[in-house]
Design an enzyme around this catalytic site. Structure first.
Site, PDB file in Angstrom:
ATOM      1  N   HIS A  34     -11.424  -3.522  -2.093  1.00 55.09           N
ATOM      2  CA  HIS A  34     -11.549  -4.051  -3.530  1.00 55.09           C
ATOM      3  C   HIS A  34     -10.721  -3.503  -4.414  1.00 55.09           C
ATOM      4  CE1 HIS A  34     -15.684  -5.171  -2.103  1.00 55.09           C
ATOM      5  NE2 HIS A  34     -15.213  -6.132  -2.230  1.00 55.09           N
ATOM      6  N   GLN A  62     -24.804 -18.133  -1.417  1.00 51.73           N
ATOM      7  CA  GLN A  62     -24.334 -17.940  -0.220  1.00 51.73           C
ATOM      8  C   GLN A  62     -25.066 -17.297   1.015  1.00 51.73           C
ATOM      9  OE1 GLN A  62     -21.196 -16.005  -2.499  1.00 51.73           O
ATOM     10  NE2 GLN A  62     -20.876 -14.635  -0.786  1.00 51.73           N
ATOM     11  N   GLY A 149      -9.030 -10.726  -0.188  1.00 51.27           N
ATOM     12  CA  GLY A 149      -8.764  -9.993   0.889  1.00 51.27           C
ATOM     13  C   GLY A 149      -8.753 -10.907   2.266  1.00 51.27           C
ATOM     14  N   LYS A 151      -9.825  -9.854   4.938  1.00 54.28           N
ATOM     15  CA  LYS A 151     -10.843  -9.661   5.888  1.00 54.28           C
ATOM     16  C   LYS A 151     -11.640 -10.850   6.060  1.00 54.28           C
ATOM     17  CE  LYS A 151     -14.715  -7.304   5.111  1.00 54.28           C
ATOM     18  NZ  LYS A 151     -15.362  -8.121   5.662  1.00 54.28           N
ATOM     19  N   ASP A 152     -12.025 -11.746   5.113  1.00 52.73           N
ATOM     20  CA  ASP A 152     -12.739 -12.963   5.019  1.00 52.73           C
ATOM     21  C   ASP A 152     -11.820 -13.895   5.108  1.00 52.73           C
ATOM     22  OD1 ASP A 152     -15.471 -11.921   4.435  1.00 52.73           O
ATOM     23  OD2 ASP A 152     -14.405 -11.012   2.814  1.00 52.73           O
ATOM     24  N   ARG A 189     -20.796  -3.937   3.675  1.00 58.01           N
ATOM     25  CA  ARG A 189     -21.807  -3.973   4.619  1.00 58.01           C
ATOM     26  C   ARG A 189     -21.821  -2.487   5.716  1.00 58.01           C
ATOM     27  NH1 ARG A 189     -22.109  -9.744   3.751  1.00 58.01           N
ATOM     28  NH2 ARG A 189     -24.052 -10.252   3.329  1.00 58.01           N
TER      29      ARG A 189
END
Length: 294
Positions: A34, A62, A149, A151-152, A189
């Site tokens: 982030h 979500q 990002g 990653k998602d 997470r």
């Protein structure tokens, strides 16, 4: 850095600026990935009066009924210190009543072709929740550029498609996945993981690199014909079996085309089509995702 909790106060603060902000939306519990996005946003607007705005909001829409909404870490004081150190100018941290003062009957529903595969298959309604809150935040913040990002990966694709199809005047810039020195993709997470689980979590990037290596070897072999569907099924089954043997509960480990996340054809598999290997799997009580572009 200014911390703002209300929509009206945020809009008043932004109205005083000549240029629209750069925006980094988050759910908090921040990590270095982030902060990299904040630093990229700061560099992007350098030389202008455009502020860098970050949001922290844990979006109920979500989360599925059996997911971790209630236990998702809320670490606002720590996050604010990290954001300020990275160069953030304004932190927008609304509570749920501020962002959803009434039941959110109107929602942004992405097309099934993007939203019902991979993550959408295992998390029904997830991308409707993501698109709804991101669109709402875009309307509130009014950014000219927003950072997400890689990653998602699927989320990034869906948001880019939403911005394009809804004709939103926002440039979406992707940040590379930030990893630990060992290669673990940084994630909010990851804080759920024990030390032993954190070490085991490296199995994800090892599996993705194995797929990457297999694709490179296949392309270098000189083959001109292949049963792509059978090859993919065998490769994915083997990769998921390796995770399962190590105690994971894999949802998918798969190879897809970068531009639409559908399986590649034989020509694309053997040629130079940009591909991406993606994985989602649960280790203990923690579900992790990762990807690797090929």
């Amino acid at each position: 850095m200014r911390i703002i909790h209300s929509i009206s106060e945020l809009r008043a603060a932004l109205a005083a600026r000549q240029h629209a902000p750069a925006f980094v939306p988050t759910m908090g519990n921040l990590h270095e990935g982030h902060l990299d996005l904040i630093r990229r946003a700061k560099a992007h607007v350098s030389g202008t009066d455009s502020p860098v705005v970050a949001s922290i909001f844990v979006n109920r829409l979500q989360f599925g009924p059996n997911e971790d909404f209630d236990r998702y870490p809320r670490t606002l004081e720590r996050d604010a210190q990290l954001l300020e150190g990275a160069g953030c100018d304004i932190l927008f941290a609304p509570d749920e009543a501020e962002l959803y003062p009434e039941p959110q009957g109107y929602k942004v529903v992405p097309p099934d072709t993007l939203a019902n595969l991979l993550e959408g298959e295992f998390r029904p309604g997830f991308f409707t929740g993501v698109c709804t809150v991101v669109h709402k935040l875009f309307n509130i913040v009014g950014p000219r550029v927003a950072f997400f990002g890689k990653k998602d990966y699927q989320q990034l694709m869906i948001i880019r498609t939403m911005v394009r199809q809804m004709a939103l005047p926002i440039e979406i810039i992707a940040g590379e996945t930030t990893r630990s020195a060992e290669g673990l993709a940084l994630s909010s997470r990851n804080g759920y993981l024990s030390d032993a689980e954190r070490a085991e979590a490296l199995a994800l990037i090892r599996g993705l690199k194995a797929i990457q290596s297999t694709v490179h070897d296949l392309r270098a072999s000189g083959q001109t014909q292949i049963d792509a569907a059978a090859w993919l099924a065998q490769s994915e089954s083997s990769a998921m079996a390796v995770l399962a043997e190590r105690g994971w509960k894999p949802d998918y480990m798969t190879l897809r085309r970068q531009f639409d996340l559908l399986p590649p054809t034989a020509e694309q598999l053997l040629g130079q089509e940009p591909l991406v290997a993606l994985v989602a799997a649960k280790l203990g009580h923690t579900r992790l995702i990762d990807n690797l572009e090929i």
